[in-house]
Design an enzyme around this catalytic site. Structure first.
Site, PDB file in Angstrom:
ATOM      1  N   ALA A  62       0.829  -1.212   0.000  1.00  0.00           N
ATOM      2  CA  ALA A  62       0.000   0.000   0.000  1.00  0.00           C
ATOM      3  C   ALA A  62       0.859   1.255   0.000  1.00  0.00           C
ATOM      4  CB  ALA A  62      -0.948  -0.017   1.197  1.00  0.00           C
TER       5      ALA A  62
ATOM      6  N   SER B  29       6.831   5.547   0.188  1.00  0.00           N
ATOM      7  CA  SER B  29       6.090   6.568  -0.556  1.00  0.00           C
ATOM      8  C   SER B  29       5.668   7.723   0.331  1.00  0.00           C
ATOM      9  CB  SER B  29       4.849   5.935  -1.186  1.00  0.00           C
ATOM     10  OG  SER B  29       5.231   4.861  -2.003  1.00  0.00           O
TER      11      SER B  29
ATOM     12  N   GLY C 228      11.376  15.241  -1.823  1.00  0.00           N
ATOM     13  CA  GLY C 228      11.775  16.209  -2.847  1.00  0.00           C
ATOM     14  C   GLY C 228      10.688  16.521  -3.850  1.00  0.00           C
TER      15      GLY C 228
ATOM     16  N   GLU D 281      17.164  19.225  -8.961  1.00  0.00           N
ATOM     17  CA  GLU D 281      17.784  18.295  -8.011  1.00  0.00           C
ATOM     18  C   GLU D 281      19.096  17.770  -8.584  1.00  0.00           C
ATOM     19  OE1 GLU D 281      14.993  15.296  -6.750  1.00  0.00           O
ATOM     20  OE2 GLU D 281      14.036  16.715  -5.394  1.00  0.00           O
TER      21      GLU D 281
ATOM     22  N   HIS E  68      19.013   3.833   0.286  1.00  0.00           N
ATOM     23  CA  HIS E  68      17.842   4.667   0.033  1.00  0.00           C
ATOM     24  C   HIS E  68      16.886   4.068  -0.991  1.00  0.00           C
ATOM     25  CE1 HIS E  68      15.572   8.327  -0.180  1.00  0.00           C
ATOM     26  NE2 HIS E  68      15.881   8.555  -1.440  1.00  0.00           N
TER      27      HIS E  68
END
Ligand code: FAD
Length: 567
Positions: free
Chosen positions: A27, A57, A62, A126, A342
Site C-alpha cells: 500500500a 512513498s 523532494g 535536483e 535509500h
C-alpha cells in the site's frame, strides 16, 4: 464487495480463500495507484503489512519529475547520464511519452502541487538535473500523494483493504500466479485472483544506515523469485548522501532539493567537501556524492550540511525544519549527515507495464526492475515511474482478462490453509535483523570487494541454516526471517557476480567499468511442485537457480524480451 477504508483491519473468512478479480500487495504509491485504477474494472483486494502512511512513498520529500513536452530529450539525457549505460531506451521513451497522463491522474486526485501566480507548476532542480524539472508540494510530496490516494480509495467501492497482513507465499498453479498466502497475527489466509500485482517496495531497509525501516525489507522480492520470477540487477542499491546522522532507523532524509536551493556539504572546519570532485559540485549525482562522503569518513573527515544559504528554510522545507527541530539540531549551524541506503534499483525483472516472467504476476514500483533507472536512479524519477507504470499495468491487465480461480485452485488453497503452521511471528527477530543490517552495511555497502562479499554470503547462509533450529523445519519457509535473509543473500550473490564498477555499484577490486554493459539475471530455483515449495528442506536456498550476466542489448537464448513477457 463492501466498501472499506485503507488501513482497515476488517474480518477475514479464515479457512476459506477470499476471491477477487485483482490482488494488489503493498500500500505504497504503486499499490494504491494500481488498486485505484483496477477498482474501475473489477473487485480488488489490497493487502499490506503496514498502513499506507508507513511506507517509502509516504516519506518522499523532494518531488516528482515533471518534464514538459519540450524538455523530454533533456530529461532523457539526464536519466541516461545517471544510469551508467543500462537505461532501457524503450522503457525510457515509453515512460516519458506518458508523463502527461500521469500528471492528469495526479491532478484528478487533487494533489496540491505548488504553483506560480500564473498557475504553472513550480519546479525545482535536483542532483543530476541540467535544469529545474521536479514538481513538489513543499518538501512532503509523499505525504501529499498518500493523502490524495487514500482519500480517493476510501470512495472506491470495489477496493477492499486488509492491513497488518504479511505476504508468506505467492501461489502458483499450472505455471501461473493465482493469488497469495498471507498471515495476520499468526493466522494464515489466502486471496485468490485472476491477476496478482506485487508492489512491496524495495529492500534498502536491510542496511544499518538507511532512510527506510521495517516496511522495506524486500520479502516480496525473495518470494517472487521463489515462486518463479526472474530477478534483475539486485546489486544496484542507491545510497542517499545526506541522511541526518542520528541513531535510530529510519534515518531522516535531508532532501537533495536543499542543495538545489544553496545548501552545501562541508567538513568540520566548514570546508566544502565536494569542490573539485565533480563538475556539478554539490549537485553531483548521488553515487558520486555518497562515495565521496563515505571515503572521506573512512579518512576521519565527517560531513555536515550547511543549510544557512537556503532562503526561508522553515517555509520552503517545513518537513526538514521539523525533523531538525525534533532531533534537537539548530539549522543555523551545519548538521551532521551520513550516506544511507535509500533505493533498490534492481528487483523483479518487469516489462514497461509490470509484467514479470511468471504469468499473471505483475511487479510495480520499487519492487520492479524495468530498466528505467539503469545502474543509478535520477532523483524523483521513481515516483514518476510509479504513476506511469501503474496506469500501463492497469491498461494491460484489463485488456485481456485472465480466467478467475477455478474449483481446483480453490480446493488447493483450502488444503494449503490447513497445512500452514499457525502462531508464527509477524516480524523478523530483531537480533537477526540487526545482524543482517550490520552485515550488509559493513560488507556489502557503498564500496564493496570480493572478500567482504564472500564473507557476507557465508554469514547469511549460516544465519539461514540457524533458522531451522528456532522452529520446526516445515515452519521455516513461513518465518519472516527466512524471506529477509533470502533477499539479503540474493542481493549479495548479484553484487559478487558483477566484477566491475558501474553506477551505484562500486567494487574496490574491480574499479573499472566494462565496455559491454550487462545485466545480472537471477533465475528462480526449480520448482518440483506447483504450489511453490517442496525442495529438500521446504525452502529454496538463495544459492539455487542460475545466475546469468547478459548483454544489455540482448537476451539469453530462448528467454523472451520483456515486451514478450506473459500476461
Ligand atoms: C525518505 C525518502 C524520500 C524519498 N523521496 C523521493 C522523492 O522525493 N521523489 C521520488 O521520486 N522518490 C523518492 N523516494 C523514493 C520513493 O519514495 C520510493 O521509491 C517509492 O515511494 C516506492 O513506492 P512503492 O509503492 O514501490 O513502495 P513503498 O512505498 O515502500 O510501499 C511498499 C508497500 O509494501 C508493503 N509490504 C512490504 N513488504 C510486505 C510484505 N512482506 N507483506 C505485505 N506487504 C508488504 C509495505 O507495507 C508498503 O505498504 C524517497 C524514498 C524515501 C525513503
Amino acid at each position: 464487495m463492501a466498501m472499506s477504508l485503507p488501513g482497515e483491519t476488517g474480518q477475514l473468512p479464515f479457512g476459506d480463500p477470499l476471491v477477487a478479480d485483482y490482488l494488489v500487495v503493498g500500500a505504497g504509491a504503486a499499490g494504491l495507484a494500481t488498486a485505484l485504477c483496477l477498482g474501475k474494472y473489477g473487485s480488488v483486494v489490497l493487502v499490506s503489512k503496514g498502513p499506507p502512511w508507513v511506507s517509502a512513498s509516504s516519506r518522499a520529500q523532494g518531488g516528482i519529475a515533471c518534464p514538459l513536452p519540450e524538455e523530454l530529450d533533456e530529461h532523457a539525457e539526464d536519466t541516461r547520464r545517471a544510469g551508467g549505460a543500462l537505461v532501457d531506451e524503450g522503457v525510457l521513451r515509453t515512460y516519458l511519452s506518458r508523463v502527461p497522463d500521469a500528471f492528469a491522474f495526479l491532478e484528478e486526485l487533487g494533489v496540491p502541487f505548488e504553483r506560480a501566480p500564473n498557475g504553472s507548476l513550480v519546479r525545482v532542480r535536483e542532483g543530476g538535473y541540467a535544469h529545474a524539472r521536479v514538481a513538489r508540494t513543499a518538501d512532503h510530496i509523499g505525504r501529499s500523494l498518500t493523502v490524495a490516494l487514500t482519500r480517493t480509495l476510501a470512495r472506491a467501492p470495489a477496493v477492499r483493504s486488509l492491513t497488518y497482513a504479511r505476504l508468506l507465499r505467492i501461489l502458483v498453479h499450472e505455471g501461473s500466479a493465482v493469488g497469495a498466502l498471507f498471515a495476520r497475527r499468526g493466522i494464515p489466509f489466502v486471496v485468490l485472483a485472476r491477476t496478482t500485482f506485487l508492489a512491496t517496495g524495495g529492500f534498502a531497509g536491510l542496511f544499518a544506515r538507511s532512510t527506510h525501516a521495517a516496511h522495506a525489507l524486500g520479502e516480496g522480492t525473495f518470494l517472487a523469485w521463489e515462486a518463479g520470477a526472474v530477478l534483475r540487477d539486485l546489486e544496484f542499491v542507491q545510497f542517499h548522501p545526506t541522511a541526518l546522522a542520528r541513531g535510530r532507523l529510519p534515518l531522516p532524509l535531508l532532501t537533495e532539493a536543499l542543495r538545489g536551493s544553496g545548501a552545501r556539504i562541508v567538513d568540520e572546519a566548514g570546508v566544502p567537501l565536494l569542490e573539485g570532485i565533480h563538475p556539478l559540485g554539490d549537485l553531483a549525482p548521488r553515487d558520486a556524492v555518497a562515495r565521496t562522503l563515505y571515503e572521506e569518513g573512512l579518512r576521519g573527515r565527517s560531513a555536515f550540511l550547511d543549510l544557512r544559504p537556503v532562503a526561508n528554510l522553515r517555509q520552503s522545507f517545513p518537513t526538514v525544519w521539523h525533523i531538525l527541530h525534533r532531533a534537537g539540531f539548530d539549522p543555523e549551524r551545519p548538521v551532521p549527515v551520513t550516506p544511507a541506503a535509500h533505493y533498490a534499483i534492481g528487483g523483479i525483472f518487469a516489462s514497461t507495464e509490470g509484467r514479470t516472467t511468471l504469468p499473471r504476476l505483475y511487479a510495480l514500483g520499487e519492487a520492479a526492475s524495468t530498466g528505467f533507472h539503469g545502474a543509478n536512479r535520477l532523483a524523483s524519477n521513481s515516483l514518476l515511474e510509479i504513476f506511469v507504470q501503474s496506469l500501463l499495468a492497469c491498461e494491460d491487465a484489463t485488456r485481456a482478462e485472465a480466467p478467475p480461480p477455478g474449483a481446483e485452485t480453490i480446493r488447493r488453497a483450502r488444503k494449503v490453509l490447513a497445512r500452514v503452521p499457525r502462531g508464527l511471528p509477524d516480524v523478523p527477530k530483531s537480533a537477526l535483523l540487526r545482524r543482517v543490517r550490520e552485515l550488509l552495511w559493513r560488507r556489502a555497502g557503498i564500496v564493496r570487494d570480493g572478500a567482504e562479499l564472500r564473507a557476507a554470503r557465508d554469514e547469511l547462509l549460516r544465519l539461514r541454516r540457524k533458522l531451522a533450529a528456532r522452529v520446526s523445519p516445515e515452519a521455516v519457509p513461513f518465518l519472516p526471517d527466512a524471506a529477509v535473509v533470502g533477499t539479503a543473500a540474493l542481493f549479495v550473490r548479484s553484487a559478487l557476480a558483477r566484477e566491475e564498477s558501474r553506477g551505484v555499484h562500486a567494487r574496490r577490486d574491480f574499479p573499472r567499468t566494462d565496455e559491454r554493459p550487462r545485466h545480472t539475471l537471477l533465475f528462480p530455483p526449480a520448482r518440483p511442485e506447483t504450489w511453490g515449495w517442496g525442495t529438500a528442506d521446504g525452502f529454496p536456498s538463495p544459492e539455487e537457480g542460475d545466475l546469468l550476466r547478459v548483454d544489455a542489448k540482448g537476451t539469453p537464448n530462448g528467454f523472451p524480451s520483456p515486451s514478450a513477457f506473459p500476461r
